[in-house]
Design a protein around this motif. Sequence first.
Motif, mmCIF file in Angstrom:
data_model
loop_
_atom_site.group_PDB
_atom_site.id
_atom_site.type_symbol
_atom_site.label_atom_id
_atom_site.label_comp_id
_atom_site.label_asym_id
_atom_site.label_seq_id
_atom_site.Cartn_x
_atom_site.Cartn_y
_atom_site.Cartn_z
ATOM 1 N N VAL A 1 35.271 21.875 79.933
ATOM 2 C CA VAL A 1 35.884 20.840 80.779
ATOM 3 C C VAL A 1 35.351 19.458 80.383
ATOM 4 C CG1 VAL A 1 36.112 19.947 83.131
ATOM 5 C CG2 VAL A 1 36.315 22.396 82.705
ATOM 6 N N VAL B 1 41.378 15.199 87.382
ATOM 7 C CA VAL B 1 40.631 14.109 86.768
ATOM 8 C C VAL B 1 41.554 13.215 85.958
ATOM 9 C CG1 VAL B 1 38.769 13.540 85.172
ATOM 10 C CG2 VAL B 1 38.627 15.627 86.521
ATOM 11 N N TYR B 2 41.571 11.947 86.281
ATOM 12 C CA TYR B 2 42.258 10.982 85.431
ATOM 13 C C TYR B 2 41.189 10.237 84.636
ATOM 14 C CZ TYR B 2 46.682 11.551 87.940
ATOM 15 O OH TYR B 2 47.835 12.048 88.476
ATOM 16 N N ASP C 1 45.326 13.050 82.039
ATOM 17 C CA ASP C 1 45.560 13.600 83.384
ATOM 18 C C ASP C 1 45.186 15.081 83.324
ATOM 19 O OD1 ASP C 1 46.622 14.773 85.655
ATOM 20 O OD2 ASP C 1 48.601 13.878 85.457
ATOM 21 N N LEU C 2 43.982 15.373 83.785
ATOM 22 C CA LEU C 2 43.427 16.726 83.641
ATOM 23 C C LEU C 2 43.287 17.369 85.009
ATOM 24 C CD1 LEU C 2 41.937 18.805 81.739
ATOM 25 C CD2 LEU C 2 39.832 17.586 82.311
ATOM 26 N N LYS C 3 43.913 18.524 85.187
ATOM 27 C CA LYS C 3 43.776 19.221 86.462
ATOM 28 C C LYS C 3 43.073 20.545 86.187
ATOM 29 C CE LYS C 3 46.273 20.285 90.651
ATOM 30 N NZ LYS C 3 47.488 20.031 91.409
ATOM 31 N N VAL C 4 41.949 20.728 86.828
ATOM 32 C CA VAL C 4 41.125 21.888 86.523
ATOM 33 C C VAL C 4 40.925 22.743 87.761
ATOM 34 C CG1 VAL C 4 38.868 22.656 85.692
ATOM 35 C CG2 VAL C 4 39.841 20.537 84.824
ATOM 36 N N TYR C 5 41.302 24.005 87.672
ATOM 37 C CA TYR C 5 40.950 24.946 88.718
ATOM 38 C C TYR C 5 39.787 25.791 88.205
ATOM 39 C CZ TYR C 5 45.239 23.988 91.342
ATOM 40 O OH TYR C 5 46.227 23.399 92.073
ATOM 41 N N ASN C 6 38.654 25.649 88.844
ATOM 42 C CA ASN C 6 37.526 26.507 88.500
ATOM 43 C C ASN C 6 37.770 27.855 89.177
ATOM 44 O OD1 ASN C 6 35.173 27.911 88.337
ATOM 45 N ND2 ASN C 6 33.872 26.325 89.234
ATOM 46 N N THR C 7 38.317 28.794 88.393
ATOM 47 C CA THR C 7 38.671 30.095 88.966
ATOM 48 C C THR C 7 37.634 31.177 88.635
ATOM 49 O OG1 THR C 7 40.131 30.441 87.062
ATOM 50 C CG2 THR C 7 41.158 29.636 89.085
ATOM 51 N N ILE C 8 36.454 30.735 88.222
ATOM 52 C CA ILE C 8 35.365 31.703 88.062
ATOM 53 C C ILE C 8 35.052 32.213 89.469
ATOM 54 C CG2 ILE C 8 32.948 32.026 87.372
ATOM 55 C CD1 ILE C 8 33.306 29.714 85.412
ATOM 56 N N CYS C 9 35.023 33.532 89.655
ATOM 57 C CA CYS C 9 34.837 34.006 91.032
ATOM 58 C C CYS C 9 33.374 33.876 91.426
ATOM 59 C CB CYS C 9 35.359 35.421 91.199
ATOM 60 S SG CYS C 9 34.343 36.667 90.448
ATOM 61 N N PHE D 1 32.424 27.154 80.586
ATOM 62 C CA PHE D 1 33.456 26.464 81.369
ATOM 63 C C PHE D 1 33.106 24.975 81.526
ATOM 64 C CE2 PHE D 1 35.013 25.021 85.546
ATOM 65 C CZ PHE D 1 36.363 25.211 85.367
ATOM 66 N N LYS D 2 31.848 24.742 81.887
ATOM 67 C CA LYS D 2 31.361 23.380 82.115
ATOM 68 C C LYS D 2 31.498 22.530 80.845
ATOM 69 C CE LYS D 2 27.157 21.459 84.178
ATOM 70 N NZ LYS D 2 26.033 21.180 83.305
ATOM 71 N N LEU E 1 29.735 30.392 83.024
ATOM 72 C CA LEU E 1 29.724 29.087 83.707
ATOM 73 C C LEU E 1 29.449 27.928 82.758
ATOM 74 C CD1 LEU E 1 27.608 30.011 86.848
ATOM 75 C CD2 LEU E 1 29.954 29.207 86.896
ATOM 76 N N SER F 1 32.956 20.087 87.504
ATOM 77 C CA SER F 1 33.795 21.265 87.221
ATOM 78 C C SER F 1 33.254 22.514 87.907
ATOM 79 C CB SER F 1 33.922 21.490 85.715
ATOM 80 O OG SER F 1 32.712 22.002 85.174
ATOM 81 N N LYS G 1 36.593 23.400 93.306
ATOM 82 C CA LYS G 1 37.533 24.471 92.952
ATOM 83 C C LYS G 1 38.811 23.913 92.342
ATOM 84 C CE LYS G 1 35.774 28.463 93.572
ATOM 85 N NZ LYS G 1 35.848 29.461 92.484
ATOM 86 N N LEU H 1 40.052 20.530 90.838
ATOM 87 C CA LEU H 1 39.562 19.225 90.369
ATOM 88 C C LEU H 1 40.653 18.535 89.560
ATOM 89 C CD1 LEU H 1 37.050 17.319 89.881
ATOM 90 C CD2 LEU H 1 36.618 18.671 87.830
ATOM 91 N N LYS I 1 51.507 27.280 89.642
ATOM 92 C CA LYS I 1 51.569 25.965 90.287
ATOM 93 C C LYS I 1 51.415 24.838 89.236
ATOM 94 C CE LYS I 1 49.540 23.642 94.330
ATOM 95 N NZ LYS I 1 48.609 22.595 93.939
ATOM 96 N N TYR J 1 52.283 20.584 84.206
ATOM 97 C CA TYR J 1 51.093 20.605 83.350
ATOM 98 C C TYR J 1 51.209 21.724 82.309
ATOM 99 C CZ TYR J 1 48.604 17.612 86.628
ATOM 100 O OH TYR J 1 48.218 16.563 87.409
#
Lengths: 292, 292
Positions: free
Chosen positions: A172, B184-185, A181-189, A168-169, A165, B176, B180, B182, A108, A114
Amino acid sequence: MKIKVAKSAGFCWGVKRAVNMAVDSVKKAGGRALCLGELIHNKREIERLKNLGMVFIEDMNDLRKGDTVVIRSHGVSPKVLEFLKRKGVEIVDATCPFVKDVHEKAIKLEEEGYPVLILGNARHPEVIGIAGHVKNPMIIGSLEEIKKLPLMKKLGVVCQTTLNLSFFKEAVSILSLKVKDLKVYNTICSATSVRQKETLKLAKEVDVMFVIGGKNSSNTTKLYQIAKEVNPRTYHIESKDEIEPDWLENSETVGITAGASTPQWVIEEVVNHLLHLKKGGVLSGRGVCQTT
Amino acid sequence: MKIKVAKSAGFCWGVKRAVNMAVDSVKKAGGRALCLGELIHNKREIERLKNLGMVFIEDMNDLRKGDTVVIRSHGVSPKVLEFLKRKGVEIVDATCPFVKDVHEKAIKLEEEGYPVLILGNARHPEVIGIAGHVKNPMIIGSLEEIKKLPLMKKLGVVCQTTLNLSFFKEAVSILSLKVKDLKVYNTICSATSVRQKETLKLAKEVDVMFVIGGKNSSNTTKLYQIAKEVNPRTYHIESKDEIEPDWLENSETVGITAGASTPQWVIEEVVNHLLHLKKGGVLSGRGVCQTT
């Protein structure tokens, strides 16, 4: 001595599912099924599965038409899947649905224009599988590399489901100032987050901490690092046989956690062994067990 | 004594542009133009503009048909713009193009289905203007509030163009793990980032640090906080008259920076005053000037 086993220790839902699917596939295929790579990063569970009729191969060329092949929970790239289909094998796809979700999110992001960054270990099969779903991903596993990234207009981020975690934090956080323009999916289960949080809490509370799991298990190693940072008396073991009795000296409380690939029976062995070393006791499920 | 003036001190491009547009509008309107609120957060520059024919009003109902009205660099909400159009006034829109970009990004996030979070001061006109462009924005200005947010599936973030970089970084870092998906601009404008970074560097180098700008100027106050943290001998002043000579005791180096709303002439007054206090000297533009 009190022994406390973390509630979240051991197999996660995705691993349990994959092991069950693998065992079923052996039965259905008449006693023999193949798996690409180790089903889970735990030598002893692998031995158990081998005894049931599971065959672990590294080279896909070893497959023959009609073979039953299990794709492990880590998932594979679309190219591997195509190869298997062409080969004419029976595919049992045990890819964890949470990992499939990372594949979809990476796709996606690429569709939305991106550039895709995967946070994780570039040599881990899950990350290799995710990377195979996008054209030109970046894979980064260290904050040093993140810091070296140039300023960017756009960036999309996904991560290994078992990522640390705090890594990741922090990653980011650094990216937030580098990318407009940052799009972040936190995919840590969630199993990973819960296990890491519980490990940190437990390690702080106890005198000695054991983290059980394969030395080659990425998520177990992360649990070890998390615990070791707050409790120097933390040990990463694969089985009870590695435990030196002097590790328990002057300890009133022992904490136990285990990676997502550690079977319940390995955890129980360790608990029973510890109770034995301290003159017997009873294991009463997950929680606190007390020796005399 | 060495005096070092930060290269980035004073008016940013957007403020310079708004002041020039305001002055032009007074000329074009025959010696009188109105502005909604203070054009910039600097009392002395406001006084200068008043003397040129600028009238500052707080209540839009004070406008009459045919008046020339300047929208300041902070921008306004679409509702205010509609009101002005209905009122039949001549609009001179001096909204900073970087602020307009934040409006567009907030609208885009909402269109894409992201609940919108604006990081910034809820009472700042720029933030009020941004908030007016989306239906139901959250506005958060403290890390404590960010920490209290629940877990969320989706969130889109924009921020005040003059936000503190480290606050933004920390806020995104916390988000973050809570969100799930996110998006960010980073809408902190480059003038703000450069000014904050330069302030931090300069404050570390010098014995005494002056941050010049309105006490009600958001971006100046942030510069003061950044400098104060690394240099306890930091003073936030609006003009040379506030300087106590004993502030300079045992100081060999003095650093000067100024907010985006501080005119060049106010900075020059401070420099000349300091040189005078230390028995004369020469100001040689931005850089290092040395007294005897």
